[in-house]
Design an enzyme around this catalytic site. Structure first.
Site, PDB file in Angstrom:
ATOM      1  CG  ASN A  94      -1.896   1.212   1.233  1.00  0.00           C
ATOM      2  OD1 ASN A  94      -1.583   2.057   0.631  1.00  0.00           O
ATOM      3  ND2 ASN A  94      -2.822   1.254   2.245  1.00  0.00           N
ATOM      4  NE  ARG A 100      -5.734   2.334  -0.275  1.00  0.00           N
ATOM      5  CZ  ARG A 100      -5.775   3.474   0.649  1.00  0.00           C
ATOM      6  NH1 ARG A 100      -4.852   3.531   1.249  1.00  0.00           N
ATOM      7  NH2 ARG A 100      -6.793   4.301   0.510  1.00  0.00           N
ATOM      8  CG  HIS A 149     -11.775   5.677   2.544  1.00  0.00           C
ATOM      9  ND1 HIS A 149     -12.368   6.793   2.956  1.00  0.00           N
ATOM     10  CD2 HIS A 149     -10.451   5.822   2.463  1.00  0.00           C
ATOM     11  CE1 HIS A 149     -11.151   7.540   3.334  1.00  0.00           C
ATOM     12  NE2 HIS A 149     -10.130   7.092   2.908  1.00  0.00           N
ATOM     13  NE  ARG A 165      -7.384  14.149   1.593  1.00  0.00           N
ATOM     14  CZ  ARG A 165      -7.483  12.704   1.251  1.00  0.00           C
ATOM     15  NH1 ARG A 165      -8.511  12.190   0.535  1.00  0.00           N
ATOM     16  NH2 ARG A 165      -6.837  11.954   2.094  1.00  0.00           N
ATOM     17  CD  GLU A 178      -7.860   0.726   4.075  1.00  0.00           C
ATOM     18  OE1 GLU A 178      -6.970   0.857   4.939  1.00  0.00           O
ATOM     19  OE2 GLU A 178      -8.062   1.690   3.510  1.00  0.00           O
TER      20      GLU A 178
END
Ligand code: ADP
Length: 398
Positions: free
Chosen positions: A9, A93, A181, A241, A379
């Site tokens: 990832n 990922r 996500h 963000r 993940e």
């Protein structure tokens, strides 16, 4: 000989990896997981074994200055530990799979071409994800690689949830809501039948609250809407963000303030959100510990926006059976969970304070009409499952 599968990832400032191992005719198991954080600033390498015990923790200094050298370092570390091992596959990922990739896929030159075209839609993540694929191809040209997308889980949403209401000629160029996500949400959906069977077939809002943050409305295990859209900028307030802002503000940045596209990109991806509001930090821990009014306002806005989106997704679902918290803030901050649940009390969520302090998994009271949960995401495990299934290393899951 033992066989290995690796999950990567690769982000802009961190490289996370997991190593899975299979001894002859035995099932796959997690051998180690680790990361390099602070790439470009103060790189730090750490790794843990299957039992979660630390097996490495060190500062790396100047030799690791970008994603490529970080991957070189991890490759060297793996070689030292497992020299000569047979690597059966590498799973990655990949943040953006566009409209085309509705599921994990084996990497080919054509796939790479498609994914490079999506770089402008995810400038903070996609280039680093793809650079990791290139680096592995150079080192292990015969090892198959699998791309697993953060967008795939959301494909199949109703047309109205995917729509960006602009003219058709703009939409036909791929301007739609993708959602992100997805690997995290897919993992949570996959464990609900065992962790929380009473809600697995119901209407569930999952709140992935990390440095990037979003929520997903899940009905019977499928994504029906999410707060991130065309890019990973929409929805909730995040570390750097802003989440949803009036598009007129962006026009003002260009036309009123005369900023360049690069400046605007940097403001939206790196300088806003918790950091922009507080002027102190993008880290929720720092803000919660601070007595500064601007830090308080940042936390208040984070909770306000989260509660607002819970309401919106509850409307999408036509009511809600459960709220699930996950990722860095969602898993580790009882305070934020408590505040979001309090702001969502009108839906019928009643917190069990003791369970919340202990991280659940169920954190709502026995009489709560809507249950609340803390479920750690994984993940990397989701990527490993996909990689194993696609390469025929493990039996496909039903
Ligand atoms: P990502 O994978 O998106 O980089 P994570 O899911 O690891 O992010 O979440 C990282 C964030 O989690 C940190 O920026 C920090 O704000 C937050 N976090 C971690 N631990 C805690 C805690 N105990 N309390 C509050 N926030 C926390």
């Amino acid at each position: 000989m033992d066989e290995f599968a690796v999950v990567i990832n690769a982000g802009s400032s961190s490289l996370k990896f997991s190593v899975f191992r299979r001894q002859e005719s035995r099932p796959w198991h997690l051998e180690a997981r680790g990361q390099i954080e602070g790439i470009g600033t103060r790189p730090q390498f750490s790794a843990k074994n299957e039992a979660g015990e630390s097996i490495a923790d060190r500062e790396l200094g100047d030799s690791v200055k970008d994603g490529r050298s970080a991957l070189d370092y991890v490759a060297g570390w793996l070689r030292e530990r497992h020299g000569g091992a047979r690597v059966r596959g590498v799973g990655h990922r990949i943040v953006h799979g566009g409209a085309k990739y509705a599921g994990p896929t084996i990497v080919t030159p054509q796939v790479l071409d498609d994914l490079r075209k999506l770089i402008p839609l995810a400038p903070l993540h996609q280039p680093y994800n793809l650079a990791a694929i290139d680096a592995v191809s150079e080192r292990l040209p015969d090892v198959p690689q699998v791309a697993c997308f953060d967008t795939s889980f959301h494909r199949g949403q109703p047309a109205v949830a995917e729509l960006v209401p602009l003219p058709a000629d703009i939409r036909s160029g791929g301007v739609q809501r993708y959602g992100f996500h997805g690997l995290s949400y897919e993992y949570i959906a996959s464990v609900l039948p065992s962790v929380a069977p009473e809600i697995a077939g119901g209407r569930v809002i999952v709140a992935h609250l990390g440095s990037g943050a979003s929520m997903c409305a899940i009905k019977n295990g499928k994504s029906v809407d999410s707060t991130l859209g065309f890019t990973a900028l929409d929805g909730l307030c995040m570390g750097t963000r802003p989440g949803a802002v009036d598009p007129g503000v962006i026009l003002h940045l260009f036309q009123g303030l005369g900023l360049s596209a690069k400046d605007v990109e940097s403001i939206l991806y790196k300088k806003s959100g918790l950091l922009g509001i507080s002027g102190i930090s993008n880290d929720m821990r720092v803000l919660l510990a601070s007595g500064e009014p601007a830090a308080r306002l940042a936390v208040d806005y984070f909770v306000y926006q989260a509660a607002k989106e819970v309401g919106a997704l509850a409307a999408v679902l036509g009511g809600v059976d459960a709220l699930v918290f996950t990722a860095g803030i969602g898993e580790n901050s009882p305070e934020i969970r408590k505040r979001i649940c309090a702001a969502s009390a009108w839906l019928g969520i009643e917190l069990d304070e003791a369970a919340n302090a202990q991280r659940g998994p169920r954190i709502s009271s026995a009489t709560s009409r809507v249950s609340a949960w803390v479920i750690p995401t994984n993940e990397e495990l989701m990527i490993a499952r996909h990689t194993g299934t696609l390469l025929g290393l493990i039996a496909a899951r039903a």
